[in-house]
Scaffold this motif. Sequence first.
Motif, PDB file in Angstrom:
ATOM      1  N   TYR A  57     -65.737 -47.565  91.537  1.00  0.00           N
ATOM      2  CA  TYR A  57     -66.521 -48.283  91.416  1.00  0.00           C
ATOM      3  C   TYR A  57     -66.520 -48.791  93.259  1.00  0.00           C
ATOM      4  O   TYR A  57     -65.693 -48.059  93.594  1.00  0.00           O
ATOM      5  CB  TYR A  57     -66.881 -49.527  90.967  1.00  0.00           C
ATOM      6  CG  TYR A  57     -65.240 -50.290  90.969  1.00  0.00           C
ATOM      7  CD1 TYR A  57     -64.954 -50.998  92.024  1.00  0.00           C
ATOM      8  CD2 TYR A  57     -63.918 -49.979  90.143  1.00  0.00           C
ATOM      9  CE1 TYR A  57     -63.422 -51.708  92.739  1.00  0.00           C
ATOM     10  CE2 TYR A  57     -62.323 -50.286  90.688  1.00  0.00           C
ATOM     11  CZ  TYR A  57     -62.370 -51.214  91.822  1.00  0.00           C
ATOM     12  OH  TYR A  57     -61.002 -51.721  92.206  1.00  0.00           O
ATOM     13  N   LEU A  70     -76.069 -53.042  88.197  1.00  0.00           N
ATOM     14  CA  LEU A  70     -75.545 -51.521  87.331  1.00  0.00           C
ATOM     15  C   LEU A  70     -77.020 -50.755  87.631  1.00  0.00           C
ATOM     16  O   LEU A  70     -77.634 -51.199  88.245  1.00  0.00           O
ATOM     17  CB  LEU A  70     -75.423 -51.955  85.666  1.00  0.00           C
ATOM     18  CG  LEU A  70     -75.112 -52.962  85.242  1.00  0.00           C
ATOM     19  CD1 LEU A  70     -75.210 -52.785  84.225  1.00  0.00           C
ATOM     20  CD2 LEU A  70     -73.630 -51.802  85.562  1.00  0.00           C
ATOM     21  N   HIS A  71     -76.509 -49.731  88.857  1.00  0.00           N
ATOM     22  CA  HIS A  71     -77.929 -48.705  88.965  1.00  0.00           C
ATOM     23  C   HIS A  71     -78.354 -48.433  87.479  1.00  0.00           C
ATOM     24  O   HIS A  71     -78.685 -48.012  86.391  1.00  0.00           O
ATOM     25  CB  HIS A  71     -76.607 -47.410  89.985  1.00  0.00           C
ATOM     26  CG  HIS A  71     -76.149 -46.669  88.472  1.00  0.00           C
ATOM     27  ND1 HIS A  71     -76.999 -45.730  88.212  1.00  0.00           N
ATOM     28  CD2 HIS A  71     -74.908 -46.545  88.259  1.00  0.00           C
ATOM     29  CE1 HIS A  71     -76.041 -44.705  87.813  1.00  0.00           C
ATOM     30  NE2 HIS A  71     -75.066 -45.492  87.624  1.00  0.00           N
ATOM     31  N   ARG A  79     -75.351 -44.558  91.431  1.00  0.00           N
ATOM     32  CA  ARG A  79     -74.795 -45.519  92.406  1.00  0.00           C
ATOM     33  C   ARG A  79     -75.289 -45.366  93.566  1.00  0.00           C
ATOM     34  O   ARG A  79     -75.851 -46.529  94.096  1.00  0.00           O
ATOM     35  CB  ARG A  79     -73.969 -46.598  92.069  1.00  0.00           C
ATOM     36  CG  ARG A  79     -72.182 -46.356  92.451  1.00  0.00           C
ATOM     37  CD  ARG A  79     -71.657 -46.514  92.230  1.00  0.00           C
ATOM     38  NE  ARG A  79     -69.885 -46.338  92.802  1.00  0.00           N
ATOM     39  CZ  ARG A  79     -69.288 -45.491  92.825  1.00  0.00           C
ATOM     40  NH1 ARG A  79     -69.716 -44.685  91.757  1.00  0.00           N
ATOM     41  NH2 ARG A  79     -68.490 -45.024  93.169  1.00  0.00           N
ATOM     42  N   PHE A 101     -71.408 -45.290  85.959  1.00  0.00           N
ATOM     43  CA  PHE A 101     -70.747 -44.819  84.144  1.00  0.00           C
ATOM     44  C   PHE A 101     -71.134 -43.451  84.167  1.00  0.00           C
ATOM     45  O   PHE A 101     -72.211 -42.974  84.700  1.00  0.00           O
ATOM     46  CB  PHE A 101     -71.039 -46.146  83.660  1.00  0.00           C
ATOM     47  CG  PHE A 101     -72.302 -46.382  83.961  1.00  0.00           C
ATOM     48  CD1 PHE A 101     -73.813 -46.134  83.386  1.00  0.00           C
ATOM     49  CD2 PHE A 101     -73.176 -47.717  84.883  1.00  0.00           C
ATOM     50  CE1 PHE A 101     -74.812 -46.239  83.948  1.00  0.00           C
ATOM     51  CE2 PHE A 101     -74.028 -48.318  84.992  1.00  0.00           C
ATOM     52  CZ  PHE A 101     -74.765 -47.551  84.781  1.00  0.00           C
ATOM     53  N   ARG A 103     -73.278 -41.467  82.232  1.00  0.00           N
ATOM     54  CA  ARG A 103     -74.864 -41.398  81.798  1.00  0.00           C
ATOM     55  C   ARG A 103     -75.482 -40.473  81.423  1.00  0.00           C
ATOM     56  O   ARG A 103     -74.877 -39.905  80.388  1.00  0.00           O
ATOM     57  CB  ARG A 103     -75.936 -40.995  83.329  1.00  0.00           C
ATOM     58  CG  ARG A 103     -75.563 -41.837  84.846  1.00  0.00           C
ATOM     59  CD  ARG A 103     -76.487 -41.614  85.934  1.00  0.00           C
ATOM     60  NE  ARG A 103     -75.550 -40.268  85.907  1.00  0.00           N
ATOM     61  CZ  ARG A 103     -74.837 -39.150  87.330  1.00  0.00           C
ATOM     62  NH1 ARG A 103     -73.238 -40.730  87.746  1.00  0.00           N
ATOM     63  NH2 ARG A 103     -74.416 -38.604  87.277  1.00  0.00           N
ATOM     64  N   THR A 113     -72.203 -44.950  77.562  1.00  0.00           N
ATOM     65  CA  THR A 113     -72.293 -45.336  78.623  1.00  0.00           C
ATOM     66  C   THR A 113     -71.951 -47.012  78.680  1.00  0.00           C
ATOM     67  O   THR A 113     -71.966 -47.824  79.303  1.00  0.00           O
ATOM     68  CB  THR A 113     -74.334 -44.981  78.674  1.00  0.00           C
ATOM     69  OG1 THR A 113     -73.879 -43.789  79.083  1.00  0.00           O
ATOM     70  CG2 THR A 113     -74.300 -46.316  79.964  1.00  0.00           C
ATOM     71  N   VAL A 117     -69.529 -49.322  80.340  1.00  0.00           N
ATOM     72  CA  VAL A 117     -70.272 -51.115  81.179  1.00  0.00           C
ATOM     73  C   VAL A 117     -68.762 -52.492  79.961  1.00  0.00           C
ATOM     74  O   VAL A 117     -68.752 -53.366  80.756  1.00  0.00           O
ATOM     75  CB  VAL A 117     -71.358 -51.399  80.420  1.00  0.00           C
ATOM     76  CG1 VAL A 117     -71.751 -53.068  80.924  1.00  0.00           C
ATOM     77  CG2 VAL A 117     -72.784 -50.346  81.560  1.00  0.00           C
ATOM     78  N   LEU A 132     -74.529 -60.395  85.187  1.00  0.00           N
ATOM     79  CA  LEU A 132     -74.636 -58.575  84.936  1.00  0.00           C
ATOM     80  C   LEU A 132     -75.867 -58.773  85.982  1.00  0.00           C
ATOM     81  O   LEU A 132     -76.985 -59.353  85.060  1.00  0.00           O
ATOM     82  CB  LEU A 132     -74.484 -58.738  83.804  1.00  0.00           C
ATOM     83  CG  LEU A 132     -73.596 -57.844  82.504  1.00  0.00           C
ATOM     84  CD1 LEU A 132     -73.382 -57.653  81.514  1.00  0.00           C
ATOM     85  CD2 LEU A 132     -72.252 -56.981  84.086  1.00  0.00           C
ATOM     86  N   GLY A 134     -79.162 -55.385  86.763  1.00  0.00           N
ATOM     87  CA  GLY A 134     -79.198 -53.535  87.325  1.00  0.00           C
ATOM     88  C   GLY A 134     -81.462 -53.541  88.017  1.00  0.00           C
ATOM     89  O   GLY A 134     -82.065 -54.776  86.929  1.00  0.00           O
ATOM     90  N   GLY A 138     -80.050 -49.589  84.453  1.00  0.00           N
ATOM     91  CA  GLY A 138     -79.629 -50.426  84.352  1.00  0.00           C
ATOM     92  C   GLY A 138     -79.418 -51.931  84.311  1.00  0.00           C
ATOM     93  O   GLY A 138     -78.914 -52.747  83.423  1.00  0.00           O
ATOM     94  N   ALA A 142     -77.765 -54.063  81.152  1.00  0.00           N
ATOM     95  CA  ALA A 142     -77.751 -55.072  81.762  1.00  0.00           C
ATOM     96  C   ALA A 142     -77.861 -55.969  80.685  1.00  0.00           C
ATOM     97  O   ALA A 142     -77.300 -57.213  80.353  1.00  0.00           O
ATOM     98  CB  ALA A 142     -77.458 -56.390  83.104  1.00  0.00           C
TER      99      ALA A 142
END
Length: 142
Positions: A57, A70-71, A79, A101, A103, A113, A117, A132, A134, A138, A142
């Motif tokens: 991160y 969250l990307h 990200r 994370f 993918r 995934t 999260v 959250l 995104g 993402g 979220a």
Amino acid sequence: MPSDNPGTTKNTGPAPNPAPARTISAHAAEEEKRVLSLKPVLAPKHGKYGEHPHHSYDEWPGDGPLVVLLHGGYWRYDRMHLTPFAAYLARQGFSVLLPGFRRSGGAGGYPETFDDVARIVDELPAGRPYVLAGHCSGGHLA
């Protein structure tokens, strides 16, 4: 035509046509180019939350409300394309955590995934309020 097994059928017709090639609009192509051309912003803090290479991160620490960002990126990008937005939020007074994370299409998908999260959220400091948020896929996470 019915098969010899009850409850099943046998398809003897021609194979269905494959799905047509997906095309995106000029607007969508321009938006992807614009977002992905932004220069990444290095976070002041980096860390890991697990053993997998994607369990890392970037953090913009602060005293403001925490945004776990969250990307997205069509499950193709990590990200880094969201770091300019994370830095912007930090300049507005938010504390931002931008995790990587696993993918879909690589080491992730279901359930990996989603497990990543959940692990990110579980490791937040007890009692720390957060939201959250995104971008793209993402946002769905979220």
